[in-house]
Design an enzyme around this catalytic site. Structure first.
Site, PDB file in Angstrom:
ATOM      1  N   GLU A  36       4.399  -5.300   7.218  1.00  0.00           N
ATOM      2  CA  GLU A  36       3.673  -4.382   7.926  1.00  0.00           C
ATOM      3  C   GLU A  36       4.237  -4.067   9.412  1.00  0.00           C
ATOM      4  OE1 GLU A  36       2.140  -6.477   5.960  1.00  0.00           O
ATOM      5  OE2 GLU A  36       1.171  -5.464   4.862  1.00  0.00           O
ATOM      6  N   GLU A  86      -0.666  -9.123  -0.673  1.00  0.00           N
ATOM      7  CA  GLU A  86      -2.118  -9.451  -0.244  1.00  0.00           C
ATOM      8  C   GLU A  86      -3.026  -9.306  -1.570  1.00  0.00           C
ATOM      9  OE1 GLU A  86      -2.113  -6.240   2.513  1.00  0.00           O
ATOM     10  OE2 GLU A  86      -3.094  -7.601   4.155  1.00  0.00           O
ATOM     11  N   ALA A 137       1.036  -1.400  -0.049  1.00  0.00           N
ATOM     12  CA  ALA A 137       0.044   0.093   0.052  1.00  0.00           C
ATOM     13  C   ALA A 137       1.009   1.340  -0.174  1.00  0.00           C
ATOM     14  CB  ALA A 137      -0.961  -0.083   1.148  1.00  0.00           C
ATOM     15  N   GLY A 139       0.331  -5.081   0.680  1.00  0.00           N
ATOM     16  CA  GLY A 139      -0.754  -5.004  -0.172  1.00  0.00           C
ATOM     17  C   GLY A 139      -0.563  -5.617  -1.404  1.00  0.00           C
TER      18      GLY A 139
HETATM   19  N1  COA Z   1       4.739   3.256  -0.585  1.00  0.00           N
HETATM   20  C1  COA Z   1       5.066   4.084  -1.099  1.00  0.00           C
HETATM   21  N2  COA Z   1       6.194   4.323  -1.749  1.00  0.00           N
HETATM   22  C2  COA Z   1       6.820   3.141  -2.135  1.00  0.00           C
HETATM   23  C3  COA Z   1       6.774   2.195  -1.541  1.00  0.00           C
HETATM   24  C4  COA Z   1       5.462   2.148  -0.885  1.00  0.00           C
HETATM   25  N3  COA Z   1       4.717   0.802  -0.388  1.00  0.00           N
HETATM   26  N4  COA Z   1       7.548   1.140  -1.741  1.00  0.00           N
HETATM   27  C5  COA Z   1       8.418   1.883  -2.523  1.00  0.00           C
HETATM   28  N5  COA Z   1       8.029   3.088  -2.665  1.00  0.00           N
HETATM   29  C6  COA Z   1       8.634   4.226  -3.380  1.00  0.00           C
HETATM   30  C7  COA Z   1      10.143   4.551  -2.713  1.00  0.00           C
HETATM   31  O1  COA Z   1       9.515   5.853  -1.596  1.00  0.00           O
HETATM   32  C8  COA Z   1      10.693   5.131  -3.660  1.00  0.00           C
HETATM   33  O2  COA Z   1      10.113   6.291  -4.072  1.00  0.00           O
HETATM   34  P1  COA Z   1      11.278   7.720  -4.395  1.00  0.00           P
HETATM   35  O3  COA Z   1      12.058   7.300  -5.502  1.00  0.00           O
HETATM   36  O4  COA Z   1      10.316   8.897  -4.486  1.00  0.00           O
HETATM   37  O5  COA Z   1      11.814   8.058  -3.098  1.00  0.00           O
HETATM   38  C9  COA Z   1      10.453   4.435  -4.712  1.00  0.00           C
HETATM   39  O6  COA Z   1       9.323   3.607  -4.411  1.00  0.00           O
HETATM   40  C10 COA Z   1      11.720   3.192  -5.067  1.00  0.00           C
HETATM   41  O7  COA Z   1      11.706   2.410  -3.871  1.00  0.00           O
HETATM   42  P2  COA Z   1      13.370   2.347  -3.030  1.00  0.00           P
HETATM   43  O8  COA Z   1      12.924   2.025  -1.598  1.00  0.00           O
HETATM   44  O9  COA Z   1      13.977   3.566  -3.369  1.00  0.00           O
HETATM   45  O10 COA Z   1      13.706   1.197  -3.890  1.00  0.00           O
HETATM   46  P3  COA Z   1      14.619  -0.014  -3.240  1.00  0.00           P
HETATM   47  O11 COA Z   1      15.012  -0.968  -4.373  1.00  0.00           O
HETATM   48  O12 COA Z   1      15.613   0.601  -2.647  1.00  0.00           O
HETATM   49  O13 COA Z   1      13.745  -0.892  -2.180  1.00  0.00           O
HETATM   50  C11 COA Z   1      11.976  -2.019  -1.278  1.00  0.00           C
HETATM   51  C12 COA Z   1      12.830  -1.540  -2.560  1.00  0.00           C
HETATM   52  C13 COA Z   1      10.636  -2.576  -1.894  1.00  0.00           C
HETATM   53  C14 COA Z   1      12.757  -3.067  -0.394  1.00  0.00           C
HETATM   54  C15 COA Z   1      11.448  -0.676  -0.538  1.00  0.00           C
HETATM   55  O14 COA Z   1      10.932   0.175  -1.614  1.00  0.00           O
HETATM   56  C16 COA Z   1      10.435  -0.951   0.465  1.00  0.00           C
HETATM   57  O15 COA Z   1      10.794  -1.417   1.310  1.00  0.00           O
HETATM   58  N6  COA Z   1       9.325  -0.481   0.174  1.00  0.00           N
HETATM   59  C17 COA Z   1       8.274  -0.642   1.138  1.00  0.00           C
HETATM   60  C18 COA Z   1       7.634  -2.015   1.319  1.00  0.00           C
HETATM   61  C19 COA Z   1       6.628  -1.901   2.596  1.00  0.00           C
HETATM   62  O16 COA Z   1       6.772  -1.992   3.663  1.00  0.00           O
HETATM   63  N7  COA Z   1       5.378  -2.317   1.996  1.00  0.00           N
HETATM   64  C20 COA Z   1       4.202  -2.489   2.789  1.00  0.00           C
HETATM   65  C21 COA Z   1       3.497  -1.324   3.114  1.00  0.00           C
HETATM   66  S1  COA Z   1       2.061  -1.425   4.050  1.00  0.00           S
END
Ligand code: COA
Length: 260
Positions: A135, A115, A66, A112
């Site tokens: 989460e 999910e 999400a 999400g």
């Molecule tokens: N919500 C909002 N933005 C998200 C996102 C999310 N769930 N997951 C990734 N993004 C965005 C990042 O903020 C970043 O945006 P920016 O370039 O404007 O800063 C962009 O997507 C790229 O992500 P980034 O974190 O730089 O890539 P990465 O390769 O370093 O890491 C992940 C990849 C998936 C490990 C990392 O993005 C992450 O942990 N995301 C969240 C996962 C999460 O907790 N999901 C559950 C949500 S309830």
């Protein structure tokens, strides 16, 4: 309908829905959730669509969760509504769609994202995919059905560990857990999903929708799945597909189902 965050494409009985926010790793903001609702609804109403495949754009992510930026300042009521509304219009909606839905998990499927994949009828992953429900690392729990569907799919112990550690598993581990049905290369992911989908399109769509309902019933409180199966089984006998399927068998030819 025009969408800002998703693309849909129809070919040969199959509608592909691609979540298209690659710069945000296809994170599900509210607009995307609403658009997905409409795209799934349209595909279900389209009598030519026999199977839906959902995937993420780019090579990195299916859906990275999400959209955290949207709910970071929500209060208790807003949080509860976010989960309730999302479950209703997307996750439960997909699970109960009468058209089969395959998740083509092409990269990160987190929160999400996992999910959504779990709400689909089954999942195929590419070998770079990573799955998890992180989460609790954000101070929240899965809210789009993750605690329930992960437990159903992989069992309580594995679900507890994955949720408590906020860890990720790779595609092969997900396969060994039964979370995904197949693992393939990135290049072969959509061709394999299409191949499976084409096989499904050869069968009776009305019988398949009855089977979806009966299988889903085994996970619904207060509903006797065996009773649902009996009703759906009986219902098939009144369909043109049943007449065609049995006649074709007896005439030793391939059935050509009208889908009614
Ligand atoms: N919500 C909002 N933005 C998200 C996102 C999310 N769930 N997951 C990734 N993004 C965005 C990042 O903020 C970043 O945006 P920016 O370039 O404007 O800063 C962009 O997507 C790229 O992500 P980034 O974190 O730089 O890539 P990465 O390769 O370093 O890491 C992940 C990849 C998936 C490990 C990392 O993005 C992450 O942990 N995301 C969240 C996962 C999460 O907790 N999901 C559950 C949500 S309830």
């Amino acid at each position: 309908m025009n969408f800002n965050n998703i693309q849909t494409e129809y070919d040969n009985g199959i509608t592909a829905i691609t979540i298209n926010r690659p710069k945000k790793l296809n994170a599900l903001n509210q607009e995307t959730i609403n658009e997905l609702h409409h795209a799934f609804k349209d595909a279900d109403l389209d009598e030519n669509t026999k199977v839906v495949i959902v995937t993420g754009s780019g090579e990195k992510a299916f859906v990275a969760g999400a959209d955290i930026s949207e709910f970071a300042d929500y209060n208790v009521e807003e949080g509860e509504y976010l989960a309730a509304n999302g479950q209703k219009i997307l996750f439960d909606f997909v699970e109960n769609l009468s058209t089969p839905v395959i998740a083509a998990v092409n990269g990160f499927a987190l929160g999400g994202g996992l999910e959504l994949a779990m709400a689909c009828h089954f999942r195929v992953a590419s070998d770079n995919a990573k799955m998890g429900l992180p989460e609790v690392s954000l101070g929240v729990i899965p809210g789009y059905g993750g605690t329930q569907r992960l437990t159903h799919l992989v069992g309580k112990g594995r679900a507890m560990e994955l949720i408590m550690t906020a860890g990720m598993i790779d595609a092969n581990r997900a396969f060994s857990y039964g979370l995904v049905n197949h693992v393939t290369t990135q290049e072969e992911l959509l061709p394999l999903c299409n191949k499976i989908a084409l096989k499904i399109t050869q069968n009776s769509s009305v019988a398949i929708s009855g089977a979806i309902k009966a299988v889903n019933s085994s996970f619904k409180d207060g509903i006797n799945g065996f009773e649902v199966e009996i009703k759906e089984f009986g219902r098939c006998f009144g369909t043109e597909d049943f007449a065609e399927g049995t006649t074709a068998f007896l005439e030793k030819r391939k059935a050509d189902f009208p889908g009614r």
